[in-house]
Design a protein around this motif. Structure first.
Motif, PDB file in Angstrom:
ATOM      1  N   GLY A   8      39.626  -4.145  75.161  1.00  0.00           N
ATOM      2  CA  GLY A   8      39.186  -2.755  75.167  1.00  0.00           C
ATOM      3  C   GLY A   8      38.131  -2.468  76.224  1.00  0.00           C
ATOM      4  O   GLY A   8      38.137  -3.051  77.307  1.00  0.00           O
ATOM      5  N   GLU A   9      37.218  -1.576  75.867  1.00  0.00           N
ATOM      6  CA  GLU A   9      36.211  -1.075  76.796  1.00  0.00           C
ATOM      7  C   GLU A   9      35.242  -2.150  77.265  1.00  0.00           C
ATOM      8  O   GLU A   9      34.668  -2.860  76.443  1.00  0.00           O
ATOM      9  CB  GLU A   9      35.372  -0.022  76.071  1.00  0.00           C
ATOM     10  N   PRO A  10      35.008  -2.249  78.556  1.00  0.00           N
ATOM     11  CA  PRO A  10      33.952  -3.119  79.066  1.00  0.00           C
ATOM     12  C   PRO A  10      32.582  -2.659  78.551  1.00  0.00           C
ATOM     13  O   PRO A  10      32.399  -1.490  78.241  1.00  0.00           O
ATOM     14  CB  PRO A  10      34.044  -2.946  80.587  1.00  0.00           C
ATOM     15  N   GLY A  11      31.660  -3.613  78.474  1.00  0.00           N
ATOM     16  CA  GLY A  11      30.314  -3.284  78.015  1.00  0.00           C
ATOM     17  C   GLY A  11      30.141  -3.412  76.519  1.00  0.00           C
ATOM     18  O   GLY A  11      29.061  -3.181  75.993  1.00  0.00           O
ATOM     19  N   ARG A  12      31.205  -3.807  75.823  1.00  0.00           N
ATOM     20  CA  ARG A  12      31.102  -4.007  74.371  1.00  0.00           C
ATOM     21  C   ARG A  12      30.772  -5.458  74.076  1.00  0.00           C
ATOM     22  O   ARG A  12      30.880  -6.335  74.938  1.00  0.00           O
ATOM     23  CB  ARG A  12      32.424  -3.637  73.694  1.00  0.00           C
ATOM     24  N   LEU A  13      30.402  -5.697  72.824  1.00  0.00           N
ATOM     25  CA  LEU A  13      30.101  -7.054  72.373  1.00  0.00           C
ATOM     26  C   LEU A  13      31.332  -7.680  71.728  1.00  0.00           C
ATOM     27  O   LEU A  13      31.977  -7.083  70.875  1.00  0.00           O
ATOM     28  CB  LEU A  13      28.962  -7.014  71.337  1.00  0.00           C
ATOM     29  N   TYR A  14      31.666  -8.892  72.171  1.00  0.00           N
ATOM     30  CA  TYR A  14      32.656  -9.703  71.460  1.00  0.00           C
ATOM     31  C   TYR A  14      31.898 -10.869  70.839  1.00  0.00           C
ATOM     32  O   TYR A  14      31.414 -11.751  71.546  1.00  0.00           O
ATOM     33  CB  TYR A  14      33.746 -10.194  72.410  1.00  0.00           C
TER      34      TYR A  14
END
Length: 180
Positions: free
Chosen positions: A45-51
């Motif tokens: 999904g969206e860059p800048g999120r936490l995995y």
DNA sequence: AGTTTGATCGTCT
DNA sequence: GACGATCAAACTC
């Protein structure tokens, strides 16, 4: 630099060691290697999120999602030094030396106080704060990735990046179950 | 539905 | 340097 704020206060760290992982068959070492699953869907999904993922029955590790449009991937945060909230980080890490507070991916997650349930959160918005220094580090070295089994662990994927000589860089370990 | 394996860490020798 | 902890996700019937 990554900061996390909780009711107890804020801990901020300077990231000095990371590893890159890609998805969809390009990278045999990646959790996203075989396509999206409930756990890894955020990597697509969206860059800048936490995995954030749970491993070895007790550890949480943190990644920043980041990839080209249409691709998948994330960057594992492997090592850091605490730059804010030293007392809080010490209490969370229960007696570890200052150098070891965030030296290693699971230690880093504990020091920042990030729970597994935060996976998918936006790292660019409160309670997180992610920013790039005005002057990026100059002496960056790339090596083989730590602890990765199979084909993804070799010199074919030298996607571990560390600030040379920084005390927050974790020691290299080969995969626990690779014998000969 | 059962088995295997891990993007690790702390402790012990 | 070696090993056990401890469990969810992924893989194999």
């Amino acid at each position: 630099m990554l900061a996390h704020e909780t009711a107890d206060g804020t801990v901020a760290v300077r990231l000095v060691e990371v590893e890159a992982y890609r998805g969809l068959g390009e990278d045999p070492g990646s959790h996203a290697h075989r396509g999206p699953t409930p756990r890894t869907r955020v990597m697509f999904g969206e860059p800048g999120r936490l995995y954030a993922y749970f491993t070895y029955g007790m550890h949480t590790c943190l990644n920043v999602v980041g990839h080209a449009p249409g691709a998948a991937g994330a960057v594992l945060l492997r090592g850091a030094t605490v730059v804010e909230g030293l007392e809080l980080a010490r209490s969370r890490r229960g007696g570890a030396s200052d150098r070891d507070l965030a030296r290693g991916p699971a230690r880093l997650a504990v020091a920042l106080g990030v729970p597994l349930s935060a996976s998918g959160a936006d790292l660019l918005a409160p309670p997180f704060r992610l920013l790039v220094p005005a002057a990026p580090p100059t002496a960056v070295v790339s090596t083989a990735r730590t602890g990765v089994s199979g084909a993804g662990g070799g010199a074919a994927y030298p996607w571990r990046f560390a600030v040379a000589g920084d005390p927050g860089v974790s020691p290299y370990r080969r995969h626990a179950r690779s014998h000969d």
